[in-house]
Write a protein that holds these residues in place. Structure first.
Motif, PDB file in Angstrom:
ATOM      1  N   ARG B 232       0.868  -1.188   0.000  1.00  0.00           N
ATOM      2  CA  ARG B 232       0.000   0.000   0.000  1.00  0.00           C
ATOM      3  C   ARG B 232       0.904   1.237   0.000  1.00  0.00           C
ATOM      4  O   ARG B 232       1.308   1.727   1.056  1.00  0.00           O
ATOM      5  CB  ARG B 232      -0.928  -0.020   1.222  1.00  0.00           C
ATOM      6  CG  ARG B 232      -2.047   1.011   1.144  1.00  0.00           C
ATOM      7  CD  ARG B 232      -3.154   0.768   2.157  1.00  0.00           C
ATOM      8  NE  ARG B 232      -2.674   0.593   3.501  1.00  0.00           N
ATOM      9  CZ  ARG B 232      -2.585  -0.565   4.148  1.00  0.00           C
ATOM     10  NH1 ARG B 232      -2.970  -1.685   3.575  1.00  0.00           N
ATOM     11  NH2 ARG B 232      -2.128  -0.633   5.374  1.00  0.00           N
ATOM     12  N   PRO B 233       1.243   1.715  -1.206  1.00  0.00           N
ATOM     13  CA  PRO B 233       2.199   2.836  -1.282  1.00  0.00           C
ATOM     14  C   PRO B 233       1.682   4.082  -0.588  1.00  0.00           C
ATOM     15  O   PRO B 233       0.466   4.309  -0.506  1.00  0.00           O
ATOM     16  CB  PRO B 233       2.339   3.068  -2.788  1.00  0.00           C
ATOM     17  CG  PRO B 233       1.884   1.801  -3.437  1.00  0.00           C
ATOM     18  CD  PRO B 233       0.828   1.262  -2.539  1.00  0.00           C
ATOM     19  N   ALA B 234       2.614   4.888  -0.129  1.00  0.00           N
ATOM     20  CA  ALA B 234       2.263   6.143   0.542  1.00  0.00           C
ATOM     21  C   ALA B 234       1.748   7.155  -0.476  1.00  0.00           C
ATOM     22  O   ALA B 234       1.945   7.002  -1.678  1.00  0.00           O
ATOM     23  CB  ALA B 234       3.497   6.708   1.239  1.00  0.00           C
ATOM     24  N   GLY B 235       1.078   8.160   0.031  1.00  0.00           N
ATOM     25  CA  GLY B 235       0.689   9.292  -0.807  1.00  0.00           C
ATOM     26  C   GLY B 235      -0.584   9.094  -1.590  1.00  0.00           C
ATOM     27  O   GLY B 235      -0.878   9.877  -2.491  1.00  0.00           O
ATOM     28  N   ALA B 239      -9.554   6.482   0.174  1.00  0.00           N
ATOM     29  CA  ALA B 239      -9.859   5.983   1.518  1.00  0.00           C
ATOM     30  C   ALA B 239      -9.363   6.959   2.586  1.00  0.00           C
ATOM     31  O   ALA B 239      -8.745   6.558   3.567  1.00  0.00           O
ATOM     32  CB  ALA B 239      -9.267   4.595   1.733  1.00  0.00           C
ATOM     33  N   LYS B 240      -9.630   8.234   2.360  1.00  0.00           N
ATOM     34  CA  LYS B 240      -9.264   9.309   3.290  1.00  0.00           C
ATOM     35  C   LYS B 240      -7.769   9.300   3.599  1.00  0.00           C
ATOM     36  O   LYS B 240      -7.346   9.473   4.745  1.00  0.00           O
ATOM     37  CB  LYS B 240     -10.074   9.203   4.579  1.00  0.00           C
ATOM     38  CG  LYS B 240     -11.568   9.389   4.361  1.00  0.00           C
ATOM     39  CD  LYS B 240     -12.347   9.211   5.640  1.00  0.00           C
ATOM     40  CE  LYS B 240     -13.841   9.368   5.399  1.00  0.00           C
ATOM     41  NZ  LYS B 240     -14.662   9.014   6.557  1.00  0.00           N
ATOM     42  N   GLY B 241      -6.992   9.031   2.565  1.00  0.00           N
ATOM     43  CA  GLY B 241      -5.546   9.056   2.721  1.00  0.00           C
ATOM     44  C   GLY B 241      -4.951   7.735   3.158  1.00  0.00           C
ATOM     45  O   GLY B 241      -3.726   7.589   3.165  1.00  0.00           O
ATOM     46  N   TYR B 242      -5.788   6.773   3.490  1.00  0.00           N
ATOM     47  CA  TYR B 242      -5.287   5.452   3.904  1.00  0.00           C
ATOM     48  C   TYR B 242      -4.732   4.706   2.694  1.00  0.00           C
ATOM     49  O   TYR B 242      -3.740   4.003   2.772  1.00  0.00           O
ATOM     50  CB  TYR B 242      -6.417   4.657   4.558  1.00  0.00           C
ATOM     51  CG  TYR B 242      -6.012   3.299   5.041  1.00  0.00           C
ATOM     52  CD1 TYR B 242      -5.258   3.161   6.203  1.00  0.00           C
ATOM     53  CD2 TYR B 242      -6.371   2.151   4.343  1.00  0.00           C
ATOM     54  CE1 TYR B 242      -4.875   1.903   6.646  1.00  0.00           C
ATOM     55  CE2 TYR B 242      -6.005   0.893   4.783  1.00  0.00           C
ATOM     56  CZ  TYR B 242      -5.258   0.781   5.934  1.00  0.00           C
ATOM     57  OH  TYR B 242      -4.875  -0.453   6.376  1.00  0.00           O
ATOM     58  N   GLY B 243      -5.388   4.891   1.557  1.00  0.00           N
ATOM     59  CA  GLY B 243      -4.926   4.255   0.327  1.00  0.00           C
ATOM     60  C   GLY B 243      -5.457   2.851   0.148  1.00  0.00           C
ATOM     61  O   GLY B 243      -6.160   2.320   1.022  1.00  0.00           O
ATOM     62  N   TYR B 244      -5.128   2.272  -0.987  1.00  0.00           N
ATOM     63  CA  TYR B 244      -5.568   0.917  -1.316  1.00  0.00           C
ATOM     64  C   TYR B 244      -4.361   0.031  -1.571  1.00  0.00           C
ATOM     65  O   TYR B 244      -3.354   0.470  -2.125  1.00  0.00           O
ATOM     66  CB  TYR B 244      -6.493   0.936  -2.530  1.00  0.00           C
ATOM     67  CG  TYR B 244      -7.757   1.713  -2.243  1.00  0.00           C
ATOM     68  CD1 TYR B 244      -8.747   1.182  -1.424  1.00  0.00           C
ATOM     69  CD2 TYR B 244      -7.929   3.006  -2.740  1.00  0.00           C
ATOM     70  CE1 TYR B 244      -9.893   1.908  -1.123  1.00  0.00           C
ATOM     71  CE2 TYR B 244      -9.077   3.730  -2.444  1.00  0.00           C
ATOM     72  CZ  TYR B 244     -10.048   3.181  -1.633  1.00  0.00           C
ATOM     73  OH  TYR B 244     -11.175   3.897  -1.330  1.00  0.00           O
ATOM     74  N   THR B 245      -4.483  -1.209  -1.173  1.00  0.00           N
ATOM     75  CA  THR B 245      -3.377  -2.166  -1.269  1.00  0.00           C
ATOM     76  C   THR B 245      -3.308  -2.730  -2.690  1.00  0.00           C
ATOM     77  O   THR B 245      -4.337  -3.117  -3.245  1.00  0.00           O
ATOM     78  CB  THR B 245      -3.588  -3.301  -0.257  1.00  0.00           C
ATOM     79  OG1 THR B 245      -3.954  -2.727   1.001  1.00  0.00           O
ATOM     80  CG2 THR B 245      -2.345  -4.124  -0.087  1.00  0.00           C
ATOM     81  N   GLN B 246      -2.128  -2.746  -3.237  1.00  0.00           N
ATOM     82  CA  GLN B 246      -1.925  -3.194  -4.620  1.00  0.00           C
ATOM     83  C   GLN B 246      -1.011  -4.417  -4.654  1.00  0.00           C
ATOM     84  O   GLN B 246      -0.351  -4.731  -3.672  1.00  0.00           O
ATOM     85  CB  GLN B 246      -1.276  -2.046  -5.424  1.00  0.00           C
ATOM     86  CG  GLN B 246      -2.059  -0.746  -5.365  1.00  0.00           C
ATOM     87  CD  GLN B 246      -1.190   0.489  -5.598  1.00  0.00           C
ATOM     88  OE1 GLN B 246       0.011   0.383  -5.863  1.00  0.00           O
ATOM     89  NE2 GLN B 246      -1.801   1.663  -5.483  1.00  0.00           N
ATOM     90  N   LEU B 247      -0.954  -5.043  -5.811  1.00  0.00           N
ATOM     91  CA  LEU B 247      -0.097  -6.208  -5.987  1.00  0.00           C
ATOM     92  C   LEU B 247       1.154  -5.791  -6.760  1.00  0.00           C
ATOM     93  O   LEU B 247       1.035  -5.173  -7.830  1.00  0.00           O
ATOM     94  CB  LEU B 247      -0.874  -7.272  -6.764  1.00  0.00           C
ATOM     95  CG  LEU B 247      -0.461  -8.735  -6.587  1.00  0.00           C
ATOM     96  CD1 LEU B 247      -0.565  -9.150  -5.130  1.00  0.00           C
ATOM     97  CD2 LEU B 247      -1.348  -9.622  -7.444  1.00  0.00           C
ATOM     98  N   TRP B 248       2.321  -6.133  -6.227  1.00  0.00           N
ATOM     99  CA  TRP B 248       3.586  -5.722  -6.829  1.00  0.00           C
ATOM    100  C   TRP B 248       4.526  -6.906  -7.000  1.00  0.00           C
ATOM    101  O   TRP B 248       4.428  -7.904  -6.272  1.00  0.00           O
ATOM    102  CB  TRP B 248       4.279  -4.671  -5.952  1.00  0.00           C
ATOM    103  CG  TRP B 248       3.669  -3.308  -6.063  1.00  0.00           C
ATOM    104  CD1 TRP B 248       2.459  -2.912  -5.547  1.00  0.00           C
ATOM    105  CD2 TRP B 248       4.205  -2.165  -6.751  1.00  0.00           C
ATOM    106  NE1 TRP B 248       2.219  -1.594  -5.858  1.00  0.00           N
ATOM    107  CE2 TRP B 248       3.271  -1.110  -6.594  1.00  0.00           C
ATOM    108  CE3 TRP B 248       5.375  -1.929  -7.451  1.00  0.00           C
ATOM    109  CZ2 TRP B 248       3.486   0.169  -7.132  1.00  0.00           C
ATOM    110  CZ3 TRP B 248       5.592  -0.660  -7.992  1.00  0.00           C
ATOM    111  CH2 TRP B 248       4.650   0.370  -7.840  1.00  0.00           C
TER     112      TRP B 248
END
Lengths: 157, 349
Positions: B232-235, B239-248
């Protein structure tokens, strides 16, 4: 002439109550838990809380804080003046912190404030006693052992 | 004359606004169908899913979702997190007491370790509650490695003796053993960053960071030199700045990082690479953690050659990855922690 104490009994009681409340009863933090748990027991002053706690209810972690050791009650410390202690989920009161992941931590401390004195039962190293995320903001300045707080009670003097 | 021009313009508008999108949708459906046919006979998937009785069970299906079958089918236990042995001749999973909530970060410590044949027959329970935490197969499936507080233990399955114990060096969950048996990877405290995925040289116990800041659930590629993980990259603004988890994807030195799949609004977990390295399976879920505490997410498969891929509208993510493709992707089932074998399993039709 009547003694003022006898003339104003309720006022005197209130004054006495106020005095005791303000000064607080000295508390060494000693109790059967802190004196028996862990392999090390110290009284130490919390030097600082390095930044904000992480307020995430679905992610558990330990947070490392720096203490100045005031007294060693049991066991031996690697460093006698300052120690670095990891507390589990520090945003929670110690009497509500144990859970399915870590069931052997606790204490009477409600909240961490820098400058406060704590009596703690400790284990060392933290990795032998806790398996999870550790927020250690001292990593760049300190490479010695990190202790694991098993039991944490407030001390008032 | 003017009315003819207007009519022509109207037809053009209808073509672009109605027929072209419908045609694009049809193309996408065709592409998905092609992908489904492509993977159909490429081995089997195992995954945990809620069964009709409400508990988690282990399911098998073909990679296109066909021939789905419940191979544990027990109403008295929660069975989850299946892993095929490298040859596909055994399966391991965790068996938890009925009603236990699976924790997406602690499941490797939960319940008992169970092994069985890949069709679910001959189930064996190894040890008791919490024993053999985060167990993973060796290449020949004669050993397992476990992640304990005291270190990483390599255990002979027949004698149950610890053959080797090495320091865990900060790894605290989600252990994975490379196919060439030279490396472990896992989620670790590394320097001043927790949630760092690291690689460990088994011979020397030395570790190197693969990807720092909010990473977990790593697994190896067949080449033993790349790792798939959730990040879940920063920035991120979502989600109100929480962000979404991605696959890398990250290489073994931690230098080359590549987005495999991301979708704003959904968290991507459970990433695993097919045995031939040509496909990626994962779960998409609105909740962080992959839905272990509820009913999992949607199991999806994409081609590796179509990565990086961004799903949904995802304007923020598309801006960061302008060359990302949009598909094709196929949905298999609702589930959690899928795994893939190329082995043929004699499963009931």
């Amino acid at each position: 002439m009547k003694n003022r104490m006898t003339r104003y009994p309720s006022a005197c009681f209130l004054l006495a109550f106020f005095f005791i409340s303000c000064t607080g009863k000295p508390d060494s933090g000693e109790d059967p838990e802190v004196t028996s748990r862990g392999s090390i027991e110290v009284t130490a002053e919390l030097q600082e809380i390095p930044g904000e706690f992480i307020d995430r209810s679905d992610y558990d972690y330990a947070f490392v804080m720096k203490y100045k050791v005031l007294e060693v009650h049991r066991g031996q410390l690697a460093d006698s003046e300052y120690i670095y202690v990891g507390h589990y989920n520090p945003q929670k009161p110690r009497d509500a912190v144990s859970d399915a992941r870590v069931d052997d931590v606790g204490g009477r401390l409600k909240k961490f404030n820098s400058g406060d004195i704590h009596r703690m039962a400790l284990e060392m190293p933290i990795d032998d006693h806790f398996m999870g995320g550790i927020v250690n903001r001292y990593f760049d300045e300190y490479s010695g052992p990190v202790y694991w707080a098993v039991w944490t009670n407030p001390v008032s003097r | 004359m003017q009315s003819r021009i207007l009519l022509a313009l109207a037809h053009t508008a209808i073509f672009f606004f109605l027929i072209v999108p419908a045609s694009a949708q049809s193309d996408q459906a065709d592409e998905s169908l092609k992908l489904r046919e492509e993977v159909q006979n490429r081995g089997w998937l195992a995954y945990s899913s809620r069964s009709e009785n409400g508990t988690w069970d282990i399911f098998l299906s073909r990679p296109d979702g066909s021939q789905r079958q419940n191979i544990t089918n027990s109403a008295d236990y929660e069975e989850a997190a299946p892993r095929f042995s490298p040859a596909g001749d055994k399966l391991m999973y965790r068996r938890l007491p009925k009603g236990t909530t699976i924790n997406h970060d602690q499941w490797g410590f939960q319940g008992e370790l169970a092994t069985c044949n890949p069709d679910g027959s001959d189930p064996q329970i190894l040890g008791g509650e919490g024993d053999y935490p985060w167990a993973v197969w060796s290449a020949d499936a004669k050993k397992i490695a476990c992640l304990t507080k005291k270190g990483i233990q390599i255990i002979d399955l027949q004698s149950r003796e610890i053959e080797k114990q090495i320091p865990r060096n900060g790894i605290y969950q989600q252990l994975a053993w490379s196919p060439d048996e030279k490396w472990f990877c896992g989620t670790a405290n590394y320097k001043n960053e927790y949630w760092t995925v690291v690689r460990m040289n088994i011979e020397t116990s030395e570790i190197n960071a693969l990807r720092s800041y909010q990473n977990c659930t790593p697994d190896w590629y067949p080449d033993s030199n790349h790792v798939i993980l959730s990040s879940r990259p920063a920035g991120q603004a979502g989600a109100k700045g929480y962000g979404y988890t991605q696959l890398w994807e990250v290489d073994g030195e931690g230098k080359q990082h590549k987005l495999l799949y991301g979708e704003d609004g959904l968290h991507i977990y459970g990433g695993a690479v097919s045995p031939d390295g040509a496909y990626v399976i994962f779960t998409r879920c609105p909740e962080d953690g992959g839905g272990a505490e509820k009913s999992g997410g949607t199991l999806c498969i994409i081609r590796m050659k179509d990565t990086p891929m961004v799903g949904g509208e995802s304007p923020d993510l598309r801006q960061l990855h302008p060359d990302a493709k949009s598909g094709p992707m196929i949905e298999i089932d609702k589930g959690w922690e899928p795994h893939w074998t190329s082995a043929e399993i004699k499963a009931a039709p």
